[in-house]
Write an enzyme that holds these catalytic residues in place. Structure first.
Site, PDB file in Angstrom:
ATOM      1  N   GLU A 100      -2.192 -10.018  -6.341  1.00  8.36           N
ATOM      2  CA  GLU A 100      -2.293 -10.767  -7.598  1.00  8.36           C
ATOM      3  C   GLU A 100      -1.418 -10.139  -8.686  1.00  8.36           C
ATOM      4  OE1 GLU A 100      -4.720  -9.658  -5.669  1.00  8.36           O
ATOM      5  OE2 GLU A 100      -6.593 -10.744  -5.957  1.00  8.36           O
ATOM      6  N   GLU A 120       0.825  -1.216   0.000  1.00  7.13           N
ATOM      7  CA  GLU A 120       0.000   0.000   0.000  1.00  7.13           C
ATOM      8  C   GLU A 120       0.861   1.269   0.000  1.00  7.13           C
ATOM      9  OE1 GLU A 120      -2.786  -0.507   3.254  1.00  7.13           O
ATOM     10  OE2 GLU A 120      -3.866  -2.058   2.131  1.00  7.13           O
TER      11      GLU A 120
HETATM   12  N1  THU Z   1      -6.178  -6.418  -2.162  1.00  9.05           N
HETATM   13  C1  THU Z   1      -5.407  -7.334  -2.833  1.00  9.05           C
HETATM   14  O1  THU Z   1      -4.181  -7.297  -2.750  1.00  9.05           O
HETATM   15  N2  THU Z   1      -6.046  -8.269  -3.580  1.00  9.05           N
HETATM   16  C2  THU Z   1      -7.395  -8.463  -3.632  1.00  9.05           C
HETATM   17  O2  THU Z   1      -7.868  -9.352  -4.286  1.00  9.05           O
HETATM   18  C3  THU Z   1      -8.273  -7.569  -2.851  1.00  9.05           C
HETATM   19  C4  THU Z   1      -7.621  -6.372  -2.286  1.00  9.05           C
HETATM   20  C5  THU Z   1      -5.522  -5.447  -1.285  1.00  9.05           C
HETATM   21  C6  THU Z   1      -5.522  -4.028  -1.765  1.00  9.05           C
HETATM   22  C7  THU Z   1      -5.416  -3.266  -0.443  1.00  9.05           C
HETATM   23  O3  THU Z   1      -4.064  -3.200  -0.053  1.00  9.05           O
HETATM   24  C8  THU Z   1      -6.129  -4.142   0.535  1.00  9.05           C
HETATM   25  O4  THU Z   1      -6.168  -5.440  -0.038  1.00  9.05           O
HETATM   26  C9  THU Z   1      -7.517  -3.687   0.891  1.00  9.05           C
HETATM   27  O5  THU Z   1      -8.317  -3.559  -0.204  1.00  9.05           O
END
Ligand code: THU
Length: 127
Positions: free
Chosen positions: A61, A50
Site C-alpha cells: 500500500e 522485504e
Molecule cells: N504486507 C503488506 O504489504 N500489506 C498489508 O496490508 C499486510 C502486510 C506485507 C508486509 C510483509 O512483507 C508481508 O506482507 C507479511 O506481513
C-alpha cells in the site's frame, strides 16, 4: 503507471493482482499487491518489498501511494489491496496512518483475495 479514464473497482483489483506477483517476500513468503487511483483517474501500483532487517520492509500500500505522490498526484480516491488469504487482507497500522493522510475518510478501500474484491471499506471504518 497505468492510465484509465474511468478506473473502477475491477481494474484496481486486476492491477493489484498483477503487481502482487512482483513482490519480494523472501522472509514471509506472503505476496501483497496494491493499486491506488489518483484524482485524475491514473492508477499506481506497489508490492511489498522485504528486507533481512524485517522492520524496514515496505508494504504494498505504501509503495503504491509513494508512486502516486512521486508522479505529482495529491490524493488517493480509491485503493485495492490483495493478498493470498482466504477472505480478505486489511492494511497494517502503519499503512492505515498513511491512508489517513492521503484519502478522504469515506473513499473506497477494496479488500481483496485472489478471487476478487471481498469487502469495500474506508479509512474511517478501519481507524
Ligand atoms: N504486507 C503488506 O504489504 N500489506 C498489508 O496490508 C499486510 C502486510 C506485507 C508486509 C510483509 O512483507 C508481508 O506482507 C507479511 O506481513
Amino acid at each position: 503507471m497505468y492510465k484509465h479514464k474511468s478506473a473502477d473497482k475491477k481494474k484496481l483489483f486486476l492491477l493489484a493482482k498483477k503487481v502482487q506477483k512482483n513482490a519480494y517476500a523472501a522472509y514471509s513468503n506472503f505476496y501483497v499487491g496494491a493499486a491506488a487511483q489518483a484524482e485524475d483517474g491514473s492508477i499506481f501500483v506497489g508490492c511489498n518489498v522485504e528486507n533481512a532487517a524485517y522492520g524496514v520492509t515496505q508494504c504494498a500500500e505504501r509503495a503504491a501511494i509513494s508512486a502516486l505522490i512521486a508522479a505529482g498526484k495529491k490524493k488517493v480516491i480509491a485503493l485495492a489491496v490483495v493478498g493470498s488469504v482466504p477472505d480478505f487482507l486489511t492494511p497494517c497500522g502503519a499503512c492505515r496512518q498513511w491512508l489517513r493522510e492521503f484519502m478522504l475518510p469515506q473513499a473506497p478501500i477494496y479488500l481483496c483475495n485472489d478471487a476478487g474484491v471481498q469487502k469495500t471499506s474506508s479509512i474511517a471504518e478501519l481507524l
